[in-house]
Enzyme design. Structure first.
Site, PDB file in Angstrom:
ATOM      1  CE1 TYR A 179      -8.980   0.490  -1.375  1.00  0.00           C
ATOM      2  CE2 TYR A 179      -9.080  -1.827  -0.842  1.00  0.00           C
ATOM      3  CZ  TYR A 179      -8.986  -0.520  -0.443  1.00  0.00           C
ATOM      4  OH  TYR A 179      -8.896  -0.225   0.887  1.00  0.00           O
TER       5      TYR A 179
ATOM      6  CB  CYS B  84      -3.294  -0.197  -5.133  1.00  0.00           C
ATOM      7  SG  CYS B  84      -4.476  -0.755  -3.882  1.00  0.00           S
TER       8      CYS B  84
ATOM      9  CB  CYS C 234      -0.886  -0.030   1.241  1.00  0.00           C
ATOM     10  SG  CYS C 234      -1.734   1.518   1.539  1.00  0.00           S
TER      11      CYS C 234
ATOM     12  CG  HIS D 210     -10.427   4.380  -0.822  1.00  0.00           C
ATOM     13  ND1 HIS D 210      -9.201   4.824  -1.285  1.00  0.00           N
ATOM     14  CD2 HIS D 210     -10.136   3.501   0.176  1.00  0.00           C
ATOM     15  CE1 HIS D 210      -8.228   4.258  -0.588  1.00  0.00           C
ATOM     16  NE2 HIS D 210      -8.775   3.445   0.298  1.00  0.00           N
TER      17      HIS D 210
ATOM     18  CB  THR E  93      -4.128   3.936   4.810  1.00  0.00           C
ATOM     19  OG1 THR E  93      -4.913   2.768   4.981  1.00  0.00           O
ATOM     20  CG2 THR E  93      -3.070   3.669   3.769  1.00  0.00           C
TER      21      THR E  93
ATOM     22  CD  GLU F 245      -2.830  -0.004   7.333  1.00  0.00           C
ATOM     23  OE1 GLU F 245      -2.079  -0.842   7.872  1.00  0.00           O
ATOM     24  OE2 GLU F 245      -2.870   0.178   6.106  1.00  0.00           O
TER      25      GLU F 245
ATOM     26  CD  GLU G 223      -5.916  -0.888   2.808  1.00  0.00           C
ATOM     27  OE1 GLU G 223      -4.716  -1.153   2.884  1.00  0.00           O
ATOM     28  OE2 GLU G 223      -6.380   0.254   2.861  1.00  0.00           O
TER      29      GLU G 223
HETATM   30 FE1  SF4 Z   1      -3.239   1.795  -0.116  1.00  0.00          FE
HETATM   31 FE2  SF4 Z   1      -4.454   0.809  -2.240  1.00  0.00          FE
HETATM   32 FE3  SF4 Z   1      -5.819   2.233  -0.391  1.00  0.00          FE
HETATM   33 FE4  SF4 Z   1      -4.055   3.386  -2.076  1.00  0.00          FE
HETATM   34  S1  SF4 Z   1      -6.002   2.386  -2.614  1.00  0.00           S
HETATM   35  S2  SF4 Z   1      -4.280   3.764   0.097  1.00  0.00           S
HETATM   36  S3  SF4 Z   1      -2.486   1.808  -2.198  1.00  0.00           S
HETATM   37  S4  SF4 Z   1      -4.823   0.231  -0.133  1.00  0.00           S
HETATM   38 FE    FE Z   2      -7.597   1.554   1.773  1.00  0.00          FE
END
Ligand code: SF4
Ligand code: FE
Length: 508
Positions: free
Chosen positions: A322, A324, A126, A318, A217, A283, A472
């Site tokens: 994801y 990510c 993350c 958000h 986070t 976190e 997460e």
């Molecule tokens: Fe972390 Fe992914 Fe959330 Fe961005 S979207 S803060 S990389 S978990």
């Molecule tokens: Fe998150």
């Protein structure tokens, strides 16, 4: 490669970038080193393992998470990532880091998804900065909507704050999740009224707030904390329907770092057992003990009718973020193929098929975050927002597919991933040769390389990076049931029924 670009470019190149940017009249986007220096200036109150931390930036447990955020700064200066990592501010016309940008079209939304995958791939963890980006975009919409309905001036205040964030290239923590106490009770009915963050005093010059935000986070890697309500509110809960931003080192704010599986491996000599040598996430619980917020930083005050809309907008963005996990999935697939080769089983048809399945699941996730971006729409404020239904479908897939990808990775890796002795044993002059001998795999693979890739798979599927890749994925941006509620609310079931009936000759 990552280590090289993070630490090779020191002050010389930093200064060059800064001078150049000033010449062009552009915002100065920080690079990794400048970002690190900016964090050193913060006077944060941070606790970990029962002690106040005296040096957060250099702490071996926190540092990998700082490195991950630093990548979002460093890559913004690389020409090959300019499209993904930078954008043009709609406020100033200057070139800014995309994490500080308000999406102006569906291409911006698409670039955001692509950037998320790319950064997940770079860091395999993350990288924390998305929550702030999602918070500013949600607030750009909702502050406008409140003003339109109620004749207030939240949007103007917010845009002033936004310009400050863009001009200084800040990392913001988007703080939404309250601890919630008794889940069956509304904020006003909680035995402890601080279970949800709320206003405790209204003053001429601002407000005073108490409460906390959990699971934050990247909190101690942030310059600003942007607070938002965590659920839709009723009039009786109006003291909880607040949103504001404060510098992260504001008096009254305390951070308590959350534990991660295998976190103390970062304290050990040697680094093989960490799996990921460079990056991690963190976190924290962020406690607000009578924190003062001046009015010009209050973006929503007792506007209970708009709390739900702010939650929904932030969550949709958000859930898109994801993307990510797709990038982390890419790394896990790469590690799985590598360990299959090191184990000497990569040519087995069932192993090949498992790798195909991992890729199929991972690319399906990518489809979701691209789809909700390309189907985005313009809000009255001018900000582009993702398609809410598709963002929720994407996040629902994220609650499942990374677990399946991780299961297959563990299947391919074998039990050695969790029974492997420590790096210290491998380096031991007394027993190291035995481990070298008995943990040797395929003839072209060294025992150490085999150990390294097993530790990486362990890190992503069981260790500290599993916080980001698995749990997460399950609970971040809302637990699975939250998306199912949104899906049921947003699909047009009646229309589907009408068409089905029409086609089989039932009168409608
Ligand atoms: Fe972390 Fe992914 Fe959330 Fe961005 S979207 S803060 S990389 S978990
Ligand atoms: Fe998150």
């Amino acid at each position: 490669d990552n280590l090289q670009f993070l630490f090779r470019r020191q002050t010389d190149s930093n200064n060059r970038i800064a001078v150049q940017a000033t010449k062009w009249g552009m915002s100065i986007m920080m690079d990794a080193k400048q970002y690190e220096e900016s964090l050193r200036k913060l006077k944060l109150v941070v606790y970990m393992f029962g002690k106040r931390m005296s040096n957060v930036v250099d702490d071996p447990i926190i540092r990998p998470s700082m490195n991950a955020v630093a990548v979002t700064y460093e890559l913004a200066h690389r020409p090959e990532y300019a499209d993904l990592m930078t954008a043009t501010s709609h406020l100033t016309g200057k070139k800014i880091n995309r994490f500080c940008h308000i999406h102006q079209n569906t291409n911006d939304l698409t670039m955001k998804s692509k950037m998320g995958r790319m950064l997940g791939f770079h860091t395999a963890c993350c990288f924390q900065r998305c929550v702030g980006m999602d918070a500013i975009n949600a607030l750009s919409i909702v502050t406008f909507d409140i003003d339109k309905k109620r004749g207030t001036h939240y949007n103007k205040r917010f845009l002033k704050f936004l310009e400050y964030v863009q001009e200084n290239d800040l990392t913001c923590d988007g703080a939404m999740t309250d601890p919630k106490g008794d889940r069956g009770a509304a904020p006003r009915d909680q035995p402890d009224l601080d279970a949800y963050l709320h206003v405790v005093e209204e003053r001429k010059d601002g407000i005073v707030v108490c409460g906390s935000k959990a699971h934050q986070t990247g909190a101690v890697n942030s310059h600003e904390i942007i607070v938002m309500p965590t659920i839709a509110m009723r009039e009786e809960d109006r003291d909880y329907a607040i949103s504001f931003a404060v510098p992260s080192d504001t008096v009254g704010i305390t951070y308590v770092i959350g534990r991660q599986s295998c976190d103390t491996r970062k304290l050990e000599n040697g680094c093989v057992d960490r799996g990921n040598q460079f990056f991690g996430g963190h976190e924290a619980l962020v406690i607000f003990d009578h924190v003062f917020v001046p009015w010009d930083r209050v973006f929503m005050y007792r506007e209970y009718e708009f709390a739900g809309s702010l939650v929904e907008k932030f969550s949709s963005y958000h859930r898109q973020s994801y993307a990510c996990k797709v990038g982390v999935g890419d790394v896990l697939i790469g590690a799985s193929q590598t360990i299959a080769e090191y184990n000497g089983v990569s040519k087995a048809s069932h192993v090949k098929d498992k790798i195909i399945e991992m890729n199929h699941l991972n690319e399906t996730l990518y489809c979701g975050c691209l789809a909700c971006a390309s189907e985005g729409h313009k809000e009255p404020s001018g900000t582009y927002c993702v398609d809410t239904l598709l963002a929720n479908v994407h996040k629902q897939n994220v609650t499942r597919f990374p677990y399946e990808i991780a299961r297959i990775a563990q299947d391919i890796a074998g039990g050695l991933m969790v029974t492997l002795p420590s790096e210290a044993d491998f380096r031991s002059p007394e027993i190291g040769m035995w481990l070298e001998k008995y943990y040797k795999g395929a003839k072209d693979a060294s025992t150490e390389d085999r150990m390294r890739v097993l530790r990486l798979i362990e890190n992503i599927t069981l260790g500290s990076a599993a916080v980001g890749y698995l749990t997460e994925s399950m609970h971040g941006a809302g637990s699975p049931q939250a998306q199912r509620i949104m899906i049921s609310r947003l699909v047009n079931l009646k229309e589907k029924q009408r068409q089905a009936k029409r086609l089989c000759g039932i009168n409608v």
